[in-house]
Each structure stands twice: as structure tokens, then as C-alpha cells.
Design a protein around this motif. Sequence first.
Motif, PDB file in Angstrom:
ATOM      1  N   ARG A  49       0.858  -1.173   0.000  1.00  0.00           N
ATOM      2  CA  ARG A  49       0.000   0.000   0.000  1.00  0.00           C
ATOM      3  C   ARG A  49       0.900   1.230   0.000  1.00  0.00           C
ATOM      4  O   ARG A  49       1.765   1.373   0.848  1.00  0.00           O
ATOM      5  CB  ARG A  49      -0.882   0.016   1.226  1.00  0.00           C
ATOM      6  N   PRO A  50       0.723   2.124  -0.971  1.00  0.00           N
ATOM      7  CA  PRO A  50       1.576   3.312  -1.028  1.00  0.00           C
ATOM      8  C   PRO A  50       1.279   4.270   0.122  1.00  0.00           C
ATOM      9  O   PRO A  50       0.170   4.294   0.645  1.00  0.00           O
ATOM     10  CB  PRO A  50       1.205   3.946  -2.369  1.00  0.00           C
ATOM     11  N   ASP A  51       2.293   5.021   0.529  1.00  0.00           N
ATOM     12  CA  ASP A  51       2.049   6.042   1.540  1.00  0.00           C
ATOM     13  C   ASP A  51       2.218   7.452   0.982  1.00  0.00           C
ATOM     14  O   ASP A  51       2.050   8.426   1.694  1.00  0.00           O
ATOM     15  CB  ASP A  51       2.898   5.832   2.793  1.00  0.00           C
ATOM     16  N   ALA A  52       2.502   7.540  -0.336  1.00  0.00           N
ATOM     17  CA  ALA A  52       2.617   8.848  -0.974  1.00  0.00           C
ATOM     18  C   ALA A  52       2.473   8.684  -2.486  1.00  0.00           C
ATOM     19  O   ALA A  52       2.550   7.572  -3.017  1.00  0.00           O
ATOM     20  CB  ALA A  52       3.957   9.482  -0.642  1.00  0.00           C
ATOM     21  N   LEU A  53       2.268   9.816  -3.151  1.00  0.00           N
ATOM     22  CA  LEU A  53       2.210   9.794  -4.611  1.00  0.00           C
ATOM     23  C   LEU A  53       2.802  11.078  -5.163  1.00  0.00           C
ATOM     24  O   LEU A  53       2.891  12.087  -4.476  1.00  0.00           O
ATOM     25  CB  LEU A  53       0.785   9.595  -5.129  1.00  0.00           C
ATOM     26  N   ALA A  54       3.193  11.003  -6.419  1.00  0.00           N
ATOM     27  CA  ALA A  54       3.671  12.178  -7.145  1.00  0.00           C
ATOM     28  C   ALA A  54       3.075  12.121  -8.547  1.00  0.00           C
ATOM     29  O   ALA A  54       2.924  11.050  -9.129  1.00  0.00           O
ATOM     30  CB  ALA A  54       5.188  12.189  -7.224  1.00  0.00           C
ATOM     31  N   ILE A  55       2.739  13.284  -9.075  1.00  0.00           N
ATOM     32  CA  ILE A  55       2.252  13.396 -10.444  1.00  0.00           C
ATOM     33  C   ILE A  55       3.259  14.244 -11.198  1.00  0.00           C
ATOM     34  O   ILE A  55       3.587  15.359 -10.769  1.00  0.00           O
ATOM     35  CB  ILE A  55       0.858  14.041 -10.502  1.00  0.00           C
ATOM     36  N   VAL A  56       3.762  13.689 -12.291  1.00  0.00           N
ATOM     37  CA  VAL A  56       4.756  14.408 -13.094  1.00  0.00           C
ATOM     38  C   VAL A  56       4.233  14.595 -14.510  1.00  0.00           C
ATOM     39  O   VAL A  56       3.391  13.826 -14.983  1.00  0.00           O
ATOM     40  CB  VAL A  56       6.126  13.676 -13.113  1.00  0.00           C
ATOM     41  N   ASP A  57       4.730  15.627 -15.188  1.00  0.00           N
ATOM     42  CA  ASP A  57       4.303  15.876 -16.561  1.00  0.00           C
ATOM     43  C   ASP A  57       5.197  15.119 -17.542  1.00  0.00           C
ATOM     44  O   ASP A  57       6.078  14.361 -17.132  1.00  0.00           O
ATOM     45  CB  ASP A  57       4.252  17.375 -16.865  1.00  0.00           C
ATOM     46  N   GLU A  58       4.974  15.346 -18.829  1.00  0.00           N
ATOM     47  CA  GLU A  58       5.721  14.641 -19.869  1.00  0.00           C
ATOM     48  C   GLU A  58       7.220  14.910 -19.819  1.00  0.00           C
ATOM     49  O   GLU A  58       8.018  14.121 -20.307  1.00  0.00           O
ATOM     50  CB  GLU A  58       5.176  15.037 -21.238  1.00  0.00           C
ATOM     51  N   ASN A  59       7.603  16.032 -19.208  1.00  0.00           N
ATOM     52  CA  ASN A  59       9.013  16.402 -19.118  1.00  0.00           C
ATOM     53  C   ASN A  59       9.666  15.965 -17.812  1.00  0.00           C
ATOM     54  O   ASN A  59      10.815  16.304 -17.559  1.00  0.00           O
ATOM     55  CB  ASN A  59       9.155  17.922 -19.285  1.00  0.00           C
ATOM     56  N   GLY A  60       8.910  15.249 -16.978  1.00  0.00           N
ATOM     57  CA  GLY A  60       9.456  14.764 -15.721  1.00  0.00           C
ATOM     58  C   GLY A  60       9.387  15.769 -14.581  1.00  0.00           C
ATOM     59  O   GLY A  60       9.938  15.532 -13.512  1.00  0.00           O
ATOM     60  N   ARG A  61       8.713  16.889 -14.799  1.00  0.00           N
ATOM     61  CA  ARG A  61       8.555  17.907 -13.765  1.00  0.00           C
ATOM     62  C   ARG A  61       7.465  17.494 -12.787  1.00  0.00           C
ATOM     63  O   ARG A  61       6.348  17.180 -13.201  1.00  0.00           O
ATOM     64  CB  ARG A  61       8.144  19.211 -14.439  1.00  0.00           C
ATOM     65  N   THR A  62       7.743  17.502 -11.493  1.00  0.00           N
ATOM     66  CA  THR A  62       6.737  17.162 -10.492  1.00  0.00           C
ATOM     67  C   THR A  62       5.741  18.306 -10.361  1.00  0.00           C
ATOM     68  O   THR A  62       6.108  19.435 -10.069  1.00  0.00           O
ATOM     69  CB  THR A  62       7.385  16.881  -9.123  1.00  0.00           C
ATOM     70  N   LEU A  63       4.459  17.988 -10.594  1.00  0.00           N
ATOM     71  CA  LEU A  63       3.397  18.979 -10.543  1.00  0.00           C
ATOM     72  C   LEU A  63       2.602  18.916  -9.243  1.00  0.00           C
ATOM     73  O   LEU A  63       1.999  19.897  -8.828  1.00  0.00           O
ATOM     74  CB  LEU A  63       2.442  18.785 -11.723  1.00  0.00           C
ATOM     75  N   HIS A  64       2.589  17.744  -8.632  1.00  0.00           N
ATOM     76  CA  HIS A  64       1.811  17.547  -7.406  1.00  0.00           C
ATOM     77  C   HIS A  64       2.414  16.366  -6.657  1.00  0.00           C
ATOM     78  O   HIS A  64       2.829  15.386  -7.267  1.00  0.00           O
ATOM     79  CB  HIS A  64       0.347  17.240  -7.756  1.00  0.00           C
TER      80      HIS A  64
END
Length: 80
Positions: A49-64
Amino acid sequence: MKFVIEFYRTRERDDAHAVVGRETVDAVDLDTAIGMARSLAQSLDMPQRPDALAIVDENGRTLHSCAFDAALGQEKRPSP
């Protein structure tokens, strides 16, 4: 727009991250991608079970990014 959602576990003593799931999604905007990430966090079959998440764009930049409260399964914002 394509977004990559990474679900991971963190180790408190050294803040190491281990990815336990990764999905690429098409969403119209970041808010939609965040909603998809919340849904996937509950429905994906991951080895842990994950304890965190990250959302990245097509360029690998973390957005959230956010951590989940272990007891409630709810998101909590990272500490500043």
C-alpha cells in the motif's frame, strides 16, 4: 495531456522512496489527474500500500505530490 502518477513507499529514517506503482494517464488538466490518482490509489493492485504519490508531466517535472495518512487513507500535504 499525459501525466505519470507514481505511488511509492517512504522510509522515515532516510526518506528513501520505493516506487510500488506507476500509471500513465490522459487528463485535461492537473485537477483531473489528481482525481484519477486518488481513485487509482484505492483500486490498483500494488505489492504494498503506497504512503505517498507524485504526479509528473511529460518532461518529468513534479506537478503535485502528497503523502497519505496511514490511518485514514487520506491525503495530507507535505510539511514545508
